[in-house]
Design a protein around this motif. Structure first.
Motif, PDB file in Angstrom:
ATOM      1  N   SER A 208     -14.899  57.702 -10.505  1.00  0.00           N
ATOM      2  CA  SER A 208     -14.536  56.319 -10.190  1.00  0.00           C
ATOM      3  C   SER A 208     -15.571  55.324 -10.706  1.00  0.00           C
ATOM      4  N   TYR A 209     -16.826  55.752 -10.827  1.00  0.00           N
ATOM      5  CA  TYR A 209     -17.867  54.865 -11.370  1.00  0.00           C
ATOM      6  C   TYR A 209     -17.555  54.458 -12.807  1.00  0.00           C
ATOM      7  N   ASP A 210     -16.904  55.363 -13.555  1.00  0.00           N
ATOM      8  CA  ASP A 210     -16.607  55.090 -14.958  1.00  0.00           C
ATOM      9  C   ASP A 210     -15.668  53.909 -15.148  1.00  0.00           C
ATOM     10  N   PHE A 211     -15.039  53.452 -14.070  1.00  0.00           N
ATOM     11  CA  PHE A 211     -14.103  52.334 -14.187  1.00  0.00           C
ATOM     12  C   PHE A 211     -14.749  50.986 -13.876  1.00  0.00           C
TER      13      PHE A 211
ATOM     14  N   ILE B 102     -11.326  57.647 -28.447  1.00  0.00           N
ATOM     15  CA  ILE B 102     -11.438  56.322 -27.829  1.00  0.00           C
ATOM     16  C   ILE B 102     -10.082  55.918 -27.253  1.00  0.00           C
ATOM     17  N   TYR B 103      -9.050  56.064 -28.064  1.00  0.00           N
ATOM     18  CA  TYR B 103      -7.699  55.678 -27.667  1.00  0.00           C
ATOM     19  C   TYR B 103      -7.256  56.448 -26.423  1.00  0.00           C
ATOM     20  N   ARG B 104      -7.473  57.760 -26.426  1.00  0.00           N
ATOM     21  CA  ARG B 104      -7.087  58.607 -25.296  1.00  0.00           C
ATOM     22  C   ARG B 104      -7.809  58.168 -24.022  1.00  0.00           C
ATOM     23  N   ASP B 105      -9.132  57.947 -24.121  1.00  0.00           N
ATOM     24  CA  ASP B 105      -9.897  57.545 -22.940  1.00  0.00           C
ATOM     25  C   ASP B 105      -9.397  56.216 -22.381  1.00  0.00           C
ATOM     26  N   LEU B 106      -9.179  55.237 -23.249  1.00  0.00           N
ATOM     27  CA  LEU B 106      -8.740  53.923 -22.777  1.00  0.00           C
ATOM     28  C   LEU B 106      -7.327  53.967 -22.201  1.00  0.00           C
ATOM     29  N   LYS B 107      -6.452  54.760 -22.803  1.00  0.00           N
ATOM     30  CA  LYS B 107      -5.093  54.886 -22.264  1.00  0.00           C
ATOM     31  C   LYS B 107      -5.126  55.564 -20.896  1.00  0.00           C
ATOM     32  N   LEU B 108      -6.030  56.507 -20.712  1.00  0.00           N
ATOM     33  CA  LEU B 108      -6.164  57.138 -19.402  1.00  0.00           C
ATOM     34  C   LEU B 108      -6.671  56.129 -18.380  1.00  0.00           C
ATOM     35  N   ILE B 109      -7.701  55.403 -18.719  1.00  0.00           N
ATOM     36  CA  ILE B 109      -8.257  54.404 -17.807  1.00  0.00           C
ATOM     37  C   ILE B 109      -7.187  53.371 -17.452  1.00  0.00           C
ATOM     38  N   GLU B 110      -6.362  53.023 -18.427  1.00  0.00           N
ATOM     39  CA  GLU B 110      -5.292  52.042 -18.212  1.00  0.00           C
ATOM     40  C   GLU B 110      -4.291  52.514 -17.146  1.00  0.00           C
TER      41      GLU B 110
ATOM     42  N   LYS C  97      -6.333  51.529 -13.767  1.00  0.00           N
ATOM     43  CA  LYS C  97      -6.720  50.145 -13.474  1.00  0.00           C
ATOM     44  C   LYS C  97      -6.315  49.260 -14.647  1.00  0.00           C
ATOM     45  N   GLU C  98      -6.271  47.968 -14.385  1.00  0.00           N
ATOM     46  CA  GLU C  98      -6.004  47.034 -15.474  1.00  0.00           C
ATOM     47  C   GLU C  98      -7.256  46.975 -16.351  1.00  0.00           C
ATOM     48  N   LEU C  99      -7.049  47.069 -17.656  1.00  0.00           N
ATOM     49  CA  LEU C  99      -8.186  47.044 -18.578  1.00  0.00           C
ATOM     50  C   LEU C  99      -8.796  45.651 -18.632  1.00  0.00           C
ATOM     51  N   SER C 100     -10.105  45.603 -18.829  1.00  0.00           N
ATOM     52  CA  SER C 100     -10.794  44.325 -19.021  1.00  0.00           C
ATOM     53  C   SER C 100     -10.406  43.767 -20.387  1.00  0.00           C
ATOM     54  N   PHE C 101     -10.797  42.531 -20.635  1.00  0.00           N
ATOM     55  CA  PHE C 101     -10.510  41.891 -21.920  1.00  0.00           C
ATOM     56  C   PHE C 101     -11.076  42.712 -23.078  1.00  0.00           C
TER      57      PHE C 101
ATOM     58  N   LEU D 183      -8.747  48.822 -27.310  1.00  0.00           N
ATOM     59  CA  LEU D 183      -7.535  49.640 -27.330  1.00  0.00           C
ATOM     60  C   LEU D 183      -6.591  49.158 -28.426  1.00  0.00           C
ATOM     61  N   GLN D 184      -6.401  47.865 -28.514  1.00  0.00           N
ATOM     62  CA  GLN D 184      -5.522  47.290 -29.544  1.00  0.00           C
ATOM     63  C   GLN D 184      -6.073  47.576 -30.943  1.00  0.00           C
TER      64      GLN D 184
END
Length: 177
Positions: free
Chosen positions: A82-85, A112-120, A123-127, A133-134
């Protein structure tokens, strides 16, 4: 050495075509340059042929390599808790992601893409996360669509269909102090 009109990947910026190879005298030395014209941007840059490795310019990947590296998305992401978020963790992860981005490696982009899609999914991703991700999705889709001779919409669909979901991964619920 790359050939005239060959498509290459310029790390962090995407696919470009070698539109010209020419010599220019700089400070009394003849230097050979590639003129790279990006396919999806109105940008042209010059790269000395002697700097190609340092910059990380590489040829487009093969169809076989795309199939192999796409499996990365379906593999578990690195262990996260949970700290990773948190925002402070984002700064650390972003540094790691920027280093990976600069390698130009298709495998690194997919990680990178896989990690960010998982985090998404949690939680809502930061700016900054949304932008990264984009960016990675755009770079991946550009190369995948060219190599697989797909439209970009089909490549996006293929990529997104492989993304992680909450059901496939678990997050360690421990806090790091």
């Amino acid at each position: 050495m790359f050939a005239l009109h060959e498509k290459v990947v310029y790390p962090g910026h995407g696919v470009a075509q070698i539109s010209r190879i020419f010599k220019q005298n700089i400070a009394g030395n003849n230097t050979l340059f590639y003129e790279l014209t990006f396919l999806n941007k109105d940008v042209t840059i010059l790269v000395p042929t002697s700097n190609v490795d340092a910059v990380g310019i590489r040829p487009l990947t093969s169809q076989e390599n795309i199939s192999a590296v796409l499996n990365i998305i379906s593999q578990p992401a690195r262990k996260m808790n949970s700290y990773d978020f948190t925002a402070s963790s984002w700064n650390k992860r972003n540094k790691e992601y920027q280093l990976k981005l600069r390698t130009g490696s298709l495998k690194a982009l997919l990680e990178i893409y896989r990690d960010l899609k998982l985090i998404e999914t949690y939680k809502e991703l930061s700016f900054g996360e949304k932008n990264l991700l984009q960016q990675t999705e755009g770079l991946l889709v550009e190369e995948i669509s060219l190599v697989q001779k797909l439209g970009q919409d089909k490549a996006i669909e293929q990529l997104r269909s492989l993304c992680p979901s909450k059901n496939r991964y678990s997050i360690i619920n421990e806090h790091i102090s």
